[in-house]
Design a protein around this motif. Structure first.
Motif, PDB file in Angstrom:
ATOM      1  N   UNK A  78      19.826  18.197  16.192  1.00  0.00           N
ATOM      2  CA  UNK A  78      18.817  17.303  16.770  1.00  0.00           C
ATOM      3  C   UNK A  78      18.660  16.051  15.914  1.00  0.00           C
ATOM      4  N   UNK A  79      18.881  16.218  14.609  1.00  0.00           N
ATOM      5  CA  UNK A  79      18.868  15.097  13.668  1.00  0.00           C
ATOM      6  C   UNK A  79      19.982  15.320  12.652  1.00  0.00           C
ATOM      7  N   UNK A  80      20.472  14.225  12.100  1.00  0.00           N
ATOM      8  CA  UNK A  80      21.447  14.299  11.016  1.00  0.00           C
ATOM      9  C   UNK A  80      20.961  13.417   9.886  1.00  0.00           C
ATOM     10  N   UNK A  81      20.874  13.991   8.697  1.00  0.00           N
ATOM     11  CA  UNK A  81      20.555  13.208   7.496  1.00  0.00           C
ATOM     12  C   UNK A  81      21.874  12.952   6.782  1.00  0.00           C
ATOM     13  N   UNK A  82      22.249  11.689   6.703  1.00  0.00           N
ATOM     14  CA  UNK A  82      23.522  11.298   6.109  1.00  0.00           C
ATOM     15  C   UNK A  82      23.288  10.696   4.730  1.00  0.00           C
ATOM     16  N   UNK A  83      23.940  11.279   3.730  1.00  0.00           N
ATOM     17  CA  UNK A  83      23.906  10.730   2.373  1.00  0.00           C
ATOM     18  C   UNK A  83      25.331  10.329   2.031  1.00  0.00           C
ATOM     19  N   UNK A  84      25.590   9.032   2.079  1.00  0.00           N
ATOM     20  CA  UNK A  84      26.937   8.496   1.900  1.00  0.00           C
ATOM     21  C   UNK A  84      26.974   7.687   0.612  1.00  0.00           C
ATOM     22  N   UNK A  85      27.686   8.191  -0.375  1.00  0.00           N
ATOM     23  CA  UNK A  85      27.707   7.529  -1.679  1.00  0.00           C
ATOM     24  C   UNK A  85      29.010   7.882  -2.402  1.00  0.00           C
ATOM     25  N   UNK A  86      29.604   6.943  -3.145  1.00  0.00           N
ATOM     26  CA  UNK A  86      30.842   7.239  -3.888  1.00  0.00           C
ATOM     27  C   UNK A  86      30.707   8.406  -4.852  1.00  0.00           C
ATOM     28  N   UNK A  87      29.499   8.661  -5.354  1.00  0.00           N
ATOM     29  CA  UNK A  87      29.306   9.790  -6.278  1.00  0.00           C
ATOM     30  C   UNK A  87      29.525  11.136  -5.599  1.00  0.00           C
ATOM     31  N   UNK A  88      29.550  11.140  -4.264  1.00  0.00           N
ATOM     32  CA  UNK A  88      29.684  12.388  -3.514  1.00  0.00           C
ATOM     33  C   UNK A  88      31.081  12.564  -2.921  1.00  0.00           C
ATOM     34  N   UNK A  89      32.044  11.772  -3.388  1.00  0.00           N
ATOM     35  CA  UNK A  89      33.382  11.837  -2.810  1.00  0.00           C
ATOM     36  C   UNK A  89      33.982  13.228  -2.975  1.00  0.00           C
ATOM     37  N   UNK A  90      34.013  13.731  -4.203  1.00  0.00           N
ATOM     38  CA  UNK A  90      34.422  15.110  -4.449  1.00  0.00           C
ATOM     39  C   UNK A  90      33.185  15.919  -4.821  1.00  0.00           C
ATOM     40  N   UNK A  91      33.247  17.213  -4.544  1.00  0.00           N
ATOM     41  CA  UNK A  91      32.090  18.040  -4.891  1.00  0.00           C
ATOM     42  C   UNK A  91      31.945  18.158  -6.397  1.00  0.00           C
ATOM     43  N   UNK A  92      30.757  17.814  -6.869  1.00  0.00           N
ATOM     44  CA  UNK A  92      30.343  18.056  -8.244  1.00  0.00           C
ATOM     45  C   UNK A  92      28.912  18.565  -8.193  1.00  0.00           C
ATOM     46  N   UNK A  93      28.600  19.519  -9.042  1.00  0.00           N
ATOM     47  CA  UNK A  93      27.310  20.195  -8.966  1.00  0.00           C
ATOM     48  C   UNK A  93      26.133  19.242  -9.068  1.00  0.00           C
ATOM     49  N   UNK A  94      26.122  18.383 -10.089  1.00  0.00           N
ATOM     50  CA  UNK A  94      24.929  17.582 -10.370  1.00  0.00           C
ATOM     51  C   UNK A  94      24.563  16.605  -9.251  1.00  0.00           C
ATOM     52  N   UNK A  95      25.469  15.746  -8.797  1.00  0.00           N
ATOM     53  CA  UNK A  95      25.063  14.814  -7.732  1.00  0.00           C
ATOM     54  C   UNK A  95      24.721  15.503  -6.417  1.00  0.00           C
ATOM     55  N   UNK A  96      25.426  16.564  -6.079  1.00  0.00           N
ATOM     56  CA  UNK A  96      25.120  17.272  -4.832  1.00  0.00           C
ATOM     57  C   UNK A  96      23.774  18.000  -4.926  1.00  0.00           C
ATOM     58  N   UNK A  97      23.490  18.623  -6.066  1.00  0.00           N
ATOM     59  CA  UNK A  97      22.203  19.289  -6.242  1.00  0.00           C
ATOM     60  C   UNK A  97      21.065  18.272  -6.190  1.00  0.00           C
ATOM     61  N   UNK A  98      21.280  17.109  -6.776  1.00  0.00           N
ATOM     62  CA  UNK A  98      20.282  16.042  -6.725  1.00  0.00           C
ATOM     63  C   UNK A  98      20.050  15.589  -5.282  1.00  0.00           C
ATOM     64  N   UNK A  99      21.123  15.421  -4.526  1.00  0.00           N
ATOM     65  CA  UNK A  99      21.014  14.954  -3.145  1.00  0.00           C
ATOM     66  C   UNK A  99      20.208  15.932  -2.282  1.00  0.00           C
ATOM     67  N   UNK A 100      20.540  17.207  -2.337  1.00  0.00           N
ATOM     68  CA  UNK A 100      19.843  18.187  -1.505  1.00  0.00           C
ATOM     69  C   UNK A 100      18.401  18.386  -1.963  1.00  0.00           C
ATOM     70  N   UNK A 101      18.173  18.371  -3.257  1.00  0.00           N
ATOM     71  CA  UNK A 101      16.801  18.518  -3.761  1.00  0.00           C
ATOM     72  C   UNK A 101      15.914  17.387  -3.259  1.00  0.00           C
ATOM     73  N   UNK A 102      16.434  16.177  -3.256  1.00  0.00           N
ATOM     74  CA  UNK A 102      15.642  15.039  -2.794  1.00  0.00           C
ATOM     75  C   UNK A 102      15.420  15.083  -1.284  1.00  0.00           C
ATOM     76  N   UNK A 103      16.405  15.604  -0.551  1.00  0.00           N
ATOM     77  CA  UNK A 103      16.212  15.795   0.894  1.00  0.00           C
ATOM     78  C   UNK A 103      15.046  16.754   1.132  1.00  0.00           C
ATOM     79  N   UNK A 104      15.025  17.861   0.393  1.00  0.00           N
ATOM     80  CA  UNK A 104      13.955  18.852   0.548  1.00  0.00           C
ATOM     81  C   UNK A 104      12.604  18.251   0.163  1.00  0.00           C
ATOM     82  N   UNK A 105      12.562  17.533  -0.932  1.00  0.00           N
ATOM     83  CA  UNK A 105      11.298  16.942  -1.373  1.00  0.00           C
ATOM     84  C   UNK A 105      10.750  15.929  -0.375  1.00  0.00           C
ATOM     85  N   UNK A 106      11.633  15.169   0.264  1.00  0.00           N
ATOM     86  CA  UNK A 106      11.180  14.121   1.173  1.00  0.00           C
ATOM     87  C   UNK A 106      10.914  14.640   2.589  1.00  0.00           C
TER      88      UNK A 106
END
Length: 352
Positions: free
Chosen positions: A64-92
């Motif tokens: 029904x909705x898509x939250x898109x986080x598009x950033x060069x830091x997310x090109x390959x999976x790395x724990x820290x930037x991905x954990x930061x991205x999802x945590x901020x989605x949850x907080x907001x």
């Protein structure tokens, strides 16, 4: 924490090399069902770099909705930037439910996210449903029973029992889900939904991993989770050489060979072909369980198959309890006869 603020069933849309993983569509299918029960919406969270052109896949599969986080830091999976991205989605955005695939990525990511947002996590779930918690109201405390809770079921104690877990006091209710156990969401071409572009900002710190090189592994085995027909063997097959009998049957049927953990532990078959709690969960149209006793650890990975045919010399083997058809006898005699009969039937059809 005001639980009423948290709405929606969110799905982490895992992608690798800008290709959305199959587990995403399986989670979308379950999210649609949960959202109906909770009278809420399905929201997909897509993270990556130059990934916007993949949004339509999630639209067509029920978001029904898509939250898109598009950033060069997310090109390959790395724990820290991905954990930061999802945590901020949850907080907001404050989701009520957040589902993540129990893949190598999901098992690394989910516990770090839940720790940051101070909620619980039920890992490796095989069943999700909406219900009451406690499941049965405590006499005299009926008013304390909470409704519309996510009930998360997973194998426990080495697969010897099943546990149903809830997270009634914190949000979001988070779960990782085993690949292959949920039904894929249907595709509706041309469907559209709301797109929200969100970027929490990324500031690399000493926890950021630098990827120097990506080495692609050449996979020599098939993906048994996509097979429509599986011929699986266990300890009762007896040897790696005897698996050739199963391979001949699979070839005659147009299927693939799989195995139980015992076959892997004995070095007869590769880990990639293992079905069960510590292997893969499969849902083929036809599943042959040959020389497999039927321990719960194996059954949990194949019991959703449309048709299960068991062959075992032990008539008391637990596998017969879940099989639709059972044959008691020596697999070394039965399997070649089945293969011969199938090939003869094929030749007859071709001649006819």
């Amino acid at each position: 924490m005001s639980l009423e603020e948290y709405k929606g069933v969110y799905v982490f849309a895992q992608q690798i090399d800008n290709h959305i993983s199959e587990i995403t569509y399986e989670l979308m299918g379950k999210a649609i069902d949960l959202a109906k029960d909770l009278n809420t919406e399905v929201v997909a969270v897509l993270c990556g770099s130059d990934i916007k052109n993949k949004v339509f896949h999630l639209e067509e599969h029920g978001a029904d909705k898509i939250i898109l986080i598009d950033d060069p830091e997310l090109k390959e999976y790395r724990t820290e930037p991905y954990a930061h991205a999802l945590s901020e989605v949850i907080n907001k955005f404050k989701p009520d439910v957040f589902l993540i695939g129990a893949t190598a990525i999901g098992r690394d990511l989910a516990p770090r996210v839940c720790a940051r947002v101070h909620t619980g996590l039920t890992a490796d779930c095989t069943l999700l449903e909406v219900g009451d918690f406690p499941l049965n109201a405590i006499p005299g405390k009926e008013d304390q029973q909470k409704h519309n809770q996510l009930l998360m079921t997973r194998p426990a104690f080495g697969g010897n029992t099943i546990a149903t877990i809830a997270c009634p006091d914190f949000r979001p209710q988070m779960a990782t889900v085993r690949p292959g156990v949920m039904t894929r969401s249907p595709k509706i071409v041309g469907r559209t939904c709301e797109l929200i572009e969100f970027n929490p900002g990324f500031t690399p710190d000493n926890k950021y991993v630098e990827i120097l090189e990506v080495v692609r592994e050449t996979v020599k085995t098939v993906d048994i989770q996509k097979a429509k027909i599986l011929v699986a063997g266990g300890r009762g097959v007896g040897s790696a050489e005897n698996f050739e009998l199963l391979k001949e049957l699979a070839d005659a049927l147009g299927g693939e060979v799989a195995c139980s953990r015992a076959a892997v532990d004995n070095g007869w078959m590769p880990k990639e072909l293992q079905v069960g709690q510590t292997g893969k969960t499969v849902r083929p149209s036809v599943y042959f369980a040959i020389g497999i006793s039927g321990a719960i650890q194996h059954v949990s990975g194949m019991e959703e198959s449309d048709l299960i045919i068991a062959i075992n010399k032990d008539e008391t083997a637990p596998i017969f309890d879940v099989a639709d058809y059972g044959i008691v006898g020596d697999l070394n005699k039965i399997v070649p006869l089945l293969t011969k009969g199938i090939l003869e039937a094929k030749n007859f059809e071709e001649e006819d």
